[in-house]
Design a protein around this motif. Structure first.
Motif, mmCIF file in Angstrom:
data_model
loop_
_atom_site.group_PDB
_atom_site.id
_atom_site.type_symbol
_atom_site.label_atom_id
_atom_site.label_comp_id
_atom_site.label_asym_id
_atom_site.label_seq_id
_atom_site.Cartn_x
_atom_site.Cartn_y
_atom_site.Cartn_z
ATOM 1 N N GLU A 105 0.817 -1.216 0.000
ATOM 2 C CA GLU A 105 0.000 0.000 0.000
ATOM 3 C C GLU A 105 0.851 1.267 0.000
ATOM 4 O O GLU A 105 0.351 2.343 0.325
ATOM 5 C CB GLU A 105 -0.937 0.000 1.204
ATOM 6 C CG GLU A 105 -2.078 -1.002 1.096
ATOM 7 C CD GLU A 105 -3.062 -0.651 -0.017
ATOM 8 O OE1 GLU A 105 -3.220 0.545 -0.312
ATOM 9 O OE2 GLU A 105 -3.657 -1.579 -0.598
ATOM 10 N N ASP A 123 -8.579 -3.264 6.372
ATOM 11 C CA ASP A 123 -8.129 -4.327 5.487
ATOM 12 C C ASP A 123 -9.146 -5.466 5.506
ATOM 13 O O ASP A 123 -9.517 -5.974 6.576
ATOM 14 C CB ASP A 123 -6.760 -4.830 5.944
ATOM 15 C CG ASP A 123 -6.265 -5.990 5.102
ATOM 16 O OD1 ASP A 123 -6.098 -5.826 3.887
ATOM 17 O OD2 ASP A 123 -6.054 -7.086 5.671
ATOM 18 N N GLU A 124 -9.594 -5.874 4.331
ATOM 19 C CA GLU A 124 -10.641 -6.891 4.239
ATOM 20 C C GLU A 124 -10.165 -8.271 4.690
ATOM 21 O O GLU A 124 -10.971 -9.115 5.072
ATOM 22 C CB GLU A 124 -11.170 -6.981 2.799
ATOM 23 C CG GLU A 124 -11.865 -5.716 2.310
ATOM 24 C CD GLU A 124 -13.198 -5.494 2.985
ATOM 25 O OE1 GLU A 124 -13.652 -6.383 3.731
ATOM 26 O OE2 GLU A 124 -13.783 -4.412 2.801
ATOM 27 N N SER A 126 -7.440 -8.964 7.098
ATOM 28 C CA SER A 126 -7.151 -9.006 8.535
ATOM 29 C C SER A 126 -8.271 -8.410 9.380
ATOM 30 O O SER A 126 -8.394 -8.730 10.564
ATOM 31 C CB SER A 126 -5.847 -8.264 8.826
ATOM 32 O OG SER A 126 -5.994 -6.868 8.582
ATOM 33 N N VAL A 130 -5.621 -0.179 8.760
ATOM 34 C CA VAL A 130 -4.285 0.008 8.198
ATOM 35 C C VAL A 130 -4.283 1.296 7.382
ATOM 36 O O VAL A 130 -5.319 1.932 7.195
ATOM 37 C CB VAL A 130 -3.861 -1.186 7.308
ATOM 38 C CG1 VAL A 130 -3.757 -2.464 8.112
ATOM 39 C CG2 VAL A 130 -4.842 -1.365 6.153
ATOM 40 N N SER A 132 -2.650 3.589 3.839
ATOM 41 C CA SER A 132 -2.184 3.478 2.458
ATOM 42 C C SER A 132 -1.742 4.849 1.970
ATOM 43 O O SER A 132 -2.392 5.853 2.248
ATOM 44 C CB SER A 132 -3.302 2.945 1.559
ATOM 45 O OG SER A 132 -2.915 2.977 0.189
#
Length: 278
Positions: A105, A123-124, A126, A130, A132
């Motif tokens: 990212e 995040d899909e 985990s 997060v 980016s």
């Protein structure tokens, strides 16, 4: 796709269910979430409401803090890189935990000690919050819904040959042209801006000054006065420009801008071929 609670990555109010020696447990719907004792205000009691930011601790458990993060999910902000590891970069988050930006990212290599514009998301895989720096991946996915003259919030991304690129309301790309404003901006500056026009590519031309706003406001006042007298006008978005000018004395562009302002203030109803007071 991970199932995560809607409050993850956001600060909002929660009810305190119970107090223990290690902290307060707040009502997270299907679960209770711990707010460690060091974050609790004095005198907190069960059933009190508490402003809490929810994230994951080092063990992957949901945890709360009353500290305010520098960035929430869906927002863009300039964050300082505090460390780089074999897995990615960690950015200062304003809470006890740093925000992780995976290598995948990162638009460019992140260097410790420098600031970068970061977009926070969940995040899909985990299910964790997060960051980016690949902003174009996350911005501009929805068409902007603004009218000329609207006031917006911007974060300066950088400059090019034409002006400054800006992230608008954490959602869209915009541009302040050198010909519009001669202000010296820096990466990460937060600025209040005005919409000049919406471009066909979905980006937004901006100005630090309310350019043309007085003219637009005057048109809105004129249209409102007409409607106060007649209650309804047989013109709308699809009406012929000559008919609009005949009914209002405004060009079609000025009419649409004025109608947009009045609609936003919930003063009128707009149809394809009519406009009337609410």
């Amino acid at each position: 796709m991970s199932n995560y609670p809607p409050y993850l990555g956001h600060k909002q109010q929660f009810k305190v269910n119970r107090l223990t020696e290690i902290g307060a447990y707040i009502d997270g719907g299907d679960t209770e979430i711990l707010v460690p004792v060091k974050y609790l205000p004095q005198g907190i009691r069960p059933d009190d409401m508490l402003d809490v930011f929810i994230y994951h601790d080092n063990e992957g458990r949901l945890i709360g803090t009353t500290l305010s993060p520098l960035i929430e999910v869906g927002e863009v902000a300039a964050l300082n890189c505090v460390s780089v590891t074999n897995h990615g970069a960690f950015m200062e988050w304003g809470i006890q935990r740093d925000l992780f930006v995976p290598f995948a990212e990162q638009s460019d290599e992140i260097v410790e000690g420098r600031k970068y514009l970061v977009y926070a998301y969940i995040d899909e895989v985990s299910g964790k919050v997060v960051g980016s720096t690949k902003l174009s991946k996350h911005l501009g996915n929805l068409p902007p819904q603004y009218n000329p003259g609207d006031k917006v919030s911007g974060v300066v991304y950088g400059r090019n040959d034409f002006g400054y690129r800006v992230v608008v309301d954490n959602k869209h790309w915009g541009m302040i042209y050198y010909s519009e404003d001669a202000v010296n901006y820096h990466h990460g500056d937060r600025v209040e801006l005005y919409v000049v026009r919406l471009r066909e590519d979905g980006r937004i031309d901006l100005s630090i000054k309310p350019v043309g706003l007085k003219r637009i406001t005057n048109s809105a006042d004129k249209l409102l006065d007409l409607l106060k007298n007649k209650k309804r006008l047989p013109i709308g978005d699809k009406s012929d420009p000559q008919e609009i000018r005949k009914q209002t004395g405004l060009s079609k562009k000025a009419f649409k801008m004025a109608a947009g302002i009045l609609y936003k203030e919930r003063l009128i109803k707009i149809g394809p071929d009519s406009i009337e007071l609410v």
